[in-house]
Design a protein around this motif. Sequence first.
Motif, PDB file in Angstrom:
ATOM      1  N   PHE A 197      35.642  25.227  37.831  1.00 16.62           N
ATOM      2  CA  PHE A 197      35.110  26.552  38.125  1.00 16.62           C
ATOM      3  C   PHE A 197      36.288  27.364  38.629  1.00 16.62           C
ATOM      4  CE2 PHE A 197      31.483  23.688  38.750  1.00 16.62           C
ATOM      5  CZ  PHE A 197      30.568  24.256  37.874  1.00 16.62           C
ATOM      6  N   LEU A 198      36.677  28.386  37.880  1.00 20.30           N
ATOM      7  CA  LEU A 198      37.888  29.138  38.169  1.00 20.30           C
ATOM      8  C   LEU A 198      37.545  30.587  38.460  1.00 20.30           C
ATOM      9  CD1 LEU A 198      41.012  29.077  38.156  1.00 20.30           C
ATOM     10  CD2 LEU A 198      40.889  29.601  35.722  1.00 20.30           C
ATOM     11  N   ASN A 251      36.480  15.576  27.533  1.00 19.59           N
ATOM     12  CA  ASN A 251      35.196  16.086  28.022  1.00 19.59           C
ATOM     13  C   ASN A 251      35.441  17.107  29.132  1.00 19.59           C
ATOM     14  OD1 ASN A 251      33.776  14.436  26.271  1.00 19.59           O
ATOM     15  ND2 ASN A 251      33.690  12.759  27.731  1.00 19.59           N
ATOM     16  N   LEU A 252      36.021  18.225  28.761  1.00 20.39           N
ATOM     17  CA  LEU A 252      36.422  19.244  29.722  1.00 20.39           C
ATOM     18  C   LEU A 252      35.654  20.542  29.483  1.00 20.39           C
ATOM     19  CD1 LEU A 252      38.352  20.219  31.978  1.00 20.39           C
ATOM     20  CD2 LEU A 252      39.985  20.798  30.193  1.00 20.39           C
ATOM     21  N   VAL A 253      35.082  21.083  30.579  1.00 22.70           N
ATOM     22  CA  VAL A 253      34.387  22.368  30.549  1.00 22.70           C
ATOM     23  C   VAL A 253      35.011  23.246  31.630  1.00 22.70           C
ATOM     24  CG1 VAL A 253      32.182  23.571  30.809  1.00 22.70           C
ATOM     25  CG2 VAL A 253      32.228  21.280  29.818  1.00 22.70           C
ATOM     26  N   PHE A 296      31.707  36.199  40.769  1.00 22.31           N
ATOM     27  CA  PHE A 296      31.484  34.961  40.033  1.00 22.31           C
ATOM     28  C   PHE A 296      31.036  33.839  40.969  1.00 22.31           C
ATOM     29  CE2 PHE A 296      33.284  30.895  38.577  1.00 22.31           C
ATOM     30  CZ  PHE A 296      32.683  30.764  37.333  1.00 22.31           C
ATOM     31  N   THR A 297      31.752  33.669  42.066  1.00 27.36           N
ATOM     32  CA  THR A 297      31.425  32.602  43.017  1.00 27.36           C
ATOM     33  C   THR A 297      30.040  32.796  43.619  1.00 27.36           C
ATOM     34  OG1 THR A 297      33.734  32.158  43.537  1.00 27.36           O
ATOM     35  CG2 THR A 297      32.107  31.507  45.192  1.00 27.36           C
ATOM     36  N   LYS A 321      33.393  33.480  31.365  1.00 25.63           N
ATOM     37  CA  LYS A 321      33.609  32.785  30.098  1.00 25.63           C
ATOM     38  C   LYS A 321      33.495  31.283  30.317  1.00 25.63           C
ATOM     39  CE  LYS A 321      37.349  32.648  26.689  1.00 25.63           C
ATOM     40  NZ  LYS A 321      38.684  33.197  26.403  1.00 25.63           N
ATOM     41  N   VAL A 322      32.963  30.599  29.322  1.00 29.01           N
ATOM     42  CA  VAL A 322      32.925  29.137  29.344  1.00 29.01           C
ATOM     43  C   VAL A 322      33.754  28.639  28.173  1.00 29.01           C
ATOM     44  CG1 VAL A 322      31.494  27.072  29.239  1.00 29.01           C
ATOM     45  CG2 VAL A 322      30.611  29.125  30.346  1.00 29.01           C
TER      46      VAL A 322
END
Length: 130
Positions: free
Chosen positions: A9-10, A44-46, A68-69, A111-112
């Motif tokens: 989560f960035l 397996n990176l999101v 966002f947070t 964005k994802v």
Amino acid sequence: MKTLSATVFLDACFSGKSSEGALAALMDGAGIEITPREESLYGNLVVFSATSESEIAYPFEEKQHRMFTYFLLKKLQETEGNVTYFDLAGYVIDNVKSHAFDINRKTQTPKVQTSHDITDSWKTWKLIKR
């Protein structure tokens, strides 16, 4: 790094901009803007990020968080983490887009990003298993 899966989560504006303009100033006062390079993800990176392309990640002053947070934590609290990544992404994207425009009159689109290895399977993932 070998992992079963990783989720990031960035909440950072990595485009080289801030709400005041360019992040760095040269000696002559001209600003520098950095264009992010799109990288391919593996395994397996999101990655959920606060902005798309060259947008700015805005604060949500009233809630004392970044936009966002705030919406990420709100959905996780409401669901106790029992929410699919797809539903979490939809909630965060919709709310951030709407509130960023209503409050700041600016565009912010979370964005994802995922690796090609997991195509659509990430959408059913959850942070916790029940």
